[in-house]
Write an enzyme that holds these catalytic residues in place. Sequence first.
Site, PDB file in Angstrom:
ATOM      1  N   LYS A 144       0.880  -1.176   0.000  1.00  0.00           N
ATOM      2  CA  LYS A 144       0.000   0.000   0.000  1.00  0.00           C
ATOM      3  C   LYS A 144       0.912   1.218   0.000  1.00  0.00           C
ATOM      4  O   LYS A 144       1.586   1.509   0.984  1.00  0.00           O
ATOM      5  CB  LYS A 144      -0.917   0.008   1.209  1.00  0.00           C
ATOM      6  CG  LYS A 144      -1.942   1.166   1.183  1.00  0.00           C
ATOM      7  CD  LYS A 144      -2.880   1.090   2.379  1.00  0.00           C
ATOM      8  CE  LYS A 144      -3.950   2.171   2.314  1.00  0.00           C
ATOM      9  NZ  LYS A 144      -3.390   3.533   2.537  1.00  0.00           N
ATOM     10  N   GLU A 225       6.425  -1.255  13.327  1.00  0.00           N
ATOM     11  CA  GLU A 225       7.433  -0.431  13.988  1.00  0.00           C
ATOM     12  C   GLU A 225       6.803   0.934  14.196  1.00  0.00           C
ATOM     13  O   GLU A 225       6.396   1.597  13.238  1.00  0.00           O
ATOM     14  CB  GLU A 225       8.692  -0.320  13.123  1.00  0.00           C
ATOM     15  CG  GLU A 225       9.779   0.495  13.777  1.00  0.00           C
ATOM     16  CD  GLU A 225      10.772   1.029  12.777  1.00  0.00           C
ATOM     17  OE1 GLU A 225      11.086   2.240  12.855  1.00  0.00           O
ATOM     18  OE2 GLU A 225      11.218   0.265  11.913  1.00  0.00           O
ATOM     19  N   CYS A 262      13.270   7.207  12.943  1.00  0.00           N
ATOM     20  CA  CYS A 262      12.689   6.506  14.090  1.00  0.00           C
ATOM     21  C   CYS A 262      13.717   6.296  15.188  1.00  0.00           C
ATOM     22  O   CYS A 262      13.362   5.968  16.323  1.00  0.00           O
ATOM     23  CB  CYS A 262      12.090   5.178  13.656  1.00  0.00           C
ATOM     24  SG  CYS A 262      13.202   4.160  12.683  1.00  0.00           S
TER      25      CYS A 262
END
Length: 486
Positions: A144, A225, A262
């Site tokens: 996606k 995550e 991150c």
Amino acid sequence: MNAAINQVMQQAAQAFAAYKKIPATDKARFLETIASNIEALGDHLLNQAAAETNLPLPRLTGERGRTTMQLRMFATMLREGSWVEASIDTAIPDKNPPRPDIRKMLLPLGPVVVFGASNFPFAYSTAGGDTASALAAGCTVVVKAHPAHLHTSEMVNEAIQQAITTCGMPEHVFQHVTDTSFEAGKNLVEHPATAAVGFTGSYKGGRALYDYAIAREKPIPVFSEMGSTNPVVFLPDAIAQNGAALAQQYAASITLGMGQFCTNPGLMLAIETNALPAFIDTLRAAIETVAPAKMLHTGIHKAYYEKMEAALHEQHVTVIQQAATAPQEMEALPTVAMVDGTTFLANPLLREEVFGPYSLLVRCKDMDELLKVWISLTGQLTTSLMGTDKDFANYPALLDTATAIAGRIVFNGVPTGVEVCPSMVHGGPFPATTDSRFTAVGINAVKRWVRPVCYQHCPPTLLPEALQEGNPLNIWRMRNGVMGKE
């Protein structure tokens, strides 16, 4: 159920039936061809990504290199073969009771749905680590695309489609969904043909996908995550001996890529000592000179200012320094703030991730308070220990706390920058990820998309090659408790 999504997932299931049987060497060639096709797109791909994400070309060039390297890394893994963890325990007829012949290996789960990440248009998106590892495992993949870089994603999709044709892979081994609605994502996770999900992004998004998956009649694994504050512990002797250098090193890490990693160090923990003010002064000077830059997209830009301003308005939180240059449209303002340990422990809001060039320094009265602050944090992707030999000798128990809360422990370095290698762990206890047993980086990322299957007293003609007598694949296997190639 959306009709288009239903068709995509049915096609993925049909392709999986064929793809899982394709020899590892052919899968390896497929991954290498994808890598070559991405490289063949040249500057056109890089310029498109830069236009959509505001990321600089040098950063995108490096990320593209990491992406193609990952694909080739998994191709090498496939050719070597031992990743399937083949294990053989031969029959013992005279045992009481007799032991049958038992053989075990890892097999692919089925169609994997991958959600592209906003902050890595190559390495964590269309042909990124989730896709590469799932294809290597023998799973079909449905991506996606992330709405922040749809055109970049489509260009990479075309490179993969060309590789499918060139290598004679099943037509729908990889499919690209550009419907950016939340409903489409929900349908993809809930479809009966979906066997697993990979996601990199926010806690809200990752948790929603996880909840969809476990609410199914047949729950499936989700590897989400979902971010991290990546706490850094500055130990007393390190601050005294190397405070200025550490402050400059971390100012650079906090603001690298406008903090849109991150692994950005969003929390710094230190004990109030005579050397701490000098560290703060150097940090202040370093942050002041950082030039604001554009963030990835309006959503991230808006969230950064909302979360940062909420934190700065909390009682006893003070600004150490912000960048001296005023930010323009879509630009982030690099900021470091400070709070005492007692206030931090009493205020859960201060533990939340602020995604961008922001970090909060927590001043602790002593090591006992620092440990309380550290332990109060939820699961993390990384935690860092900045210390001297003296520090580590004085506080040997710190490692126990570090391993309890994080997947990667960094000693005297910065958490930004994740090396792609077999020993890397990019994962951590919830809510850093939904399953701390796995990594999203390195060859072991493949284990998210497989399950162990045992063949008991199986006729030799039906055994997979990895478990056959004579070891036709010449791979490392465990045979009656001994590792070797026989």
